[in-house]
Write a protein that holds these residues in place. Sequence first.
Motif, PDB file in Angstrom:
ATOM      1  N   ILE A 193       0.940  -1.081  -0.027  1.00  0.00           N
ATOM      2  CA  ILE A 193      -0.075  -0.016  -0.067  1.00  0.00           C
ATOM      3  C   ILE A 193       1.016   1.180  -0.316  1.00  0.00           C
ATOM      4  CG2 ILE A 193      -1.709   1.153   1.213  1.00  0.00           C
ATOM      5  CD1 ILE A 193      -2.890  -1.346   2.356  1.00  0.00           C
ATOM      6  N   ASP A 194       0.453   2.525  -1.019  1.00  0.00           N
ATOM      7  CA  ASP A 194       1.218   3.691  -0.829  1.00  0.00           C
ATOM      8  C   ASP A 194       1.156   4.033   0.541  1.00  0.00           C
ATOM      9  OD1 ASP A 194       2.322   5.676  -1.442  1.00  0.00           O
ATOM     10  OD2 ASP A 194       0.693   6.374  -2.898  1.00  0.00           O
ATOM     11  N   PRO A 195       2.588   4.360   1.176  1.00  0.00           N
ATOM     12  CA  PRO A 195       2.482   5.117   2.401  1.00  0.00           C
ATOM     13  C   PRO A 195       1.946   6.489   2.451  1.00  0.00           C
ATOM     14  CG  PRO A 195       4.544   4.651   1.691  1.00  0.00           C
ATOM     15  CD  PRO A 195       3.723   4.160   0.566  1.00  0.00           C
ATOM     16  N   GLY A 196       1.714   7.202   1.124  1.00  0.00           N
ATOM     17  CA  GLY A 196       1.227   8.280   1.027  1.00  0.00           C
ATOM     18  C   GLY A 196       0.059   8.373   1.703  1.00  0.00           C
ATOM     19  N   LEU A 197      -0.719   7.529   1.351  1.00  0.00           N
ATOM     20  CA  LEU A 197      -2.148   7.376   1.950  1.00  0.00           C
ATOM     21  C   LEU A 197      -2.520   7.769   3.137  1.00  0.00           C
ATOM     22  CD1 LEU A 197      -3.600   4.370  -0.409  1.00  0.00           C
ATOM     23  CD2 LEU A 197      -4.194   6.927  -0.801  1.00  0.00           C
ATOM     24  N   TYR A 198      -1.485   6.968   3.866  1.00  0.00           N
ATOM     25  CA  TYR A 198      -1.521   7.142   5.280  1.00  0.00           C
ATOM     26  C   TYR A 198      -1.063   8.334   5.738  1.00  0.00           C
ATOM     27  CZ  TYR A 198      -1.931   2.117   5.432  1.00  0.00           C
ATOM     28  OH  TYR A 198      -2.196   0.840   5.455  1.00  0.00           O
ATOM     29  N   GLU A 199      -0.062   9.062   5.106  1.00  0.00           N
ATOM     30  CA  GLU A 199       0.452  10.410   5.625  1.00  0.00           C
ATOM     31  C   GLU A 199      -0.653  11.257   5.181  1.00  0.00           C
ATOM     32  OE1 GLU A 199       3.974  10.777   3.291  1.00  0.00           O
ATOM     33  OE2 GLU A 199       4.821   9.182   4.454  1.00  0.00           O
ATOM     34  N   ILE A 215      -8.286   2.586   5.126  1.00  0.00           N
ATOM     35  CA  ILE A 215      -7.176   2.609   4.184  1.00  0.00           C
ATOM     36  C   ILE A 215      -6.754   1.005   3.788  1.00  0.00           C
ATOM     37  CG2 ILE A 215      -4.607   3.125   3.451  1.00  0.00           C
ATOM     38  CD1 ILE A 215      -5.433   5.776   5.041  1.00  0.00           C
ATOM     39  N   THR A 216      -6.070   0.446   4.973  1.00  0.00           N
ATOM     40  CA  THR A 216      -5.649  -0.886   4.905  1.00  0.00           C
ATOM     41  C   THR A 216      -6.678  -1.980   4.215  1.00  0.00           C
ATOM     42  OG1 THR A 216      -4.516  -0.369   6.770  1.00  0.00           O
ATOM     43  CG2 THR A 216      -4.158  -2.586   6.181  1.00  0.00           C
TER      44      THR A 216
END
Lengths: 306, 295
Positions: A193-199, A215-216
């Motif tokens: 998963i793209d870490p940008g989503l969490y940020e 997200i996850t």
Amino acid sequence: MKRKAKKKLLALKKQWQLQSMVIPGIVWMAIFCYIPLVYLIIAFMDYNISVPLFENEWVWFKHFKAFLTDDRFWRSVRNTLGMSVLKIFIGFPIPILFALLLNEIRNEKFKKMVQTISYLPHFISWAIFGGILLNWLSETGIINQLMVSLGFQDRAILYNADPDNFWMITFLSDTLKETGWSAIIYLAAIAGIDPGLYEAADLDGANRWQKMWYITVQCIRPTIAILFILAVSNCLGSNFDQIFFMKNSANMPKAETIDLYIYNMGLGQGRYSFSTAVLFFRSIIAFGLLQLCNFVSKKLTGEGII
Amino acid sequence: MKAKIKTKRKYKLFDYVLILIMLLVCFLTIYPMWYILVNSLAAPDVASLGAVAWWPSALSLDAYKVVFQNEYIVSGFLVTIGRTVLATTIHVLFTAMVAYGMSRNHLIGRKLYMKIAMITMFFNGGLIPNFILMLKLGLYDTFWVFIIPAMYTFYDMIIFISFFRTIPESLIESAKIDGASEYTIFWKILLPNCKAVIATIALFAGVYHWNDYYQGVIYIRDRSLQPLQTILYKLLAESSMTTQQQQAMLALGGSTPSATIKFASMVVATLPILFIYPFIQKYLVKGVMIGAIKG
């Protein structure tokens, strides 16, 4: 025309080394995959192993009629489906939950260690894992000791001799053995998963649960869908290694799955044609089921499972 | 950057609960192995009082002496080692060789061969037809029943093909110009460049052969040809086995309780896997990922 054939032969001769690598494989397949397929026709015969295959008497659907009217066959269908339903509807979310929780662990080293340990039991043979289980469930085993000392039981129970326990025992032991291993695929999906989503979610002030759910879980949905459909398409199978080890004459009414029924009838009683008929029937239904699930999967996720 | 932010965050109650859950999972995973280990080490008078849960008050290696003198277990151990090594080597080499041929685009008849191979993925004979085949081929009750039917799988071939295709064509072409035969190319160029895949496939095959007990139950009658796991199955589970037979198997025990001997034989069958596990586990995970991408 002749020239073309000659040319082809020449080309073939030129690559004889390559051909000599592939052809043994094809011969192997012919023997070990295609001949057994031919042997499936004994389902329509009264097969005697000492008589050449095609000299056996054709009885067509005699064996099919016989097992379709056999209560023990239907009992094995019920047992197979019962265990599959437990596995699909209760067992299926467990590795997902484990993967999600493991993903929340902040200490990378601890996370890695837990993961490595968790899939160790997958590599232990059922002959050993089952042996431990039988010991635990025995009259003097630790489960009885624990239950008696905690006051849940007033005396020891022979757990594995009671047919009504069998589904639960196989389900729980399978969960214990395979959860870590099944979680790998979800963990890999989570890692992708793209870490940008969490940020971005952090900036929006999302809390931990919101991130996990929105997200996850949403990102690994395709993986979940495909694995779920695969599990459903497999519902006529059973974990044979496990069941073959855990079965005994007392729990047979709940332990005999279709696989075990085929074994008992075929190799146990020597009724080759009869049990091949069951096998044939099961394969056709299973193939149909796989196609159906593949179709559903394509409709839902846009991706086939085969 | 991200890691920094993360470590700055305070640990909350949930984190501690999480750690506790994970420790519980680890415990549930390790405890079965621990259990067989401590029970196999229990001294006879401790073991005769019942199973040990944590640590026996007196230790003894007697059970292991019995196990290593037991002809059933020793022969089983040798069969298992022989089977694992031979079957794995042959499987990897044979499947890779077929895969190399199949991976070459100019192979005449490639499409037909691929179709023949594909069909085997969807249709198979199953228990009884395979059993009859082994009887007819004369493989029944021989050591080769573990090796020859396990030489090839479609799935592993596909994995090999996809990795062979990542090797630059120019490398193969220049070897050909130097006069290398296809076999030399396969042996000297393809295989050394695919070590990771070979290790992964070999490990899965090896673990399967080490752990399998069922083939031995179906195809082997001769006791001296039965692999260790089949012997264990007979010792631990088979209800048809009379107590007399079980006693014969445990006869050398003397004062050592049969339960301790059973545990010791389980440890002997598990230890090799546990020992190599830390070294191989990264390949095993890789293997699943290859499968996931392909599947």
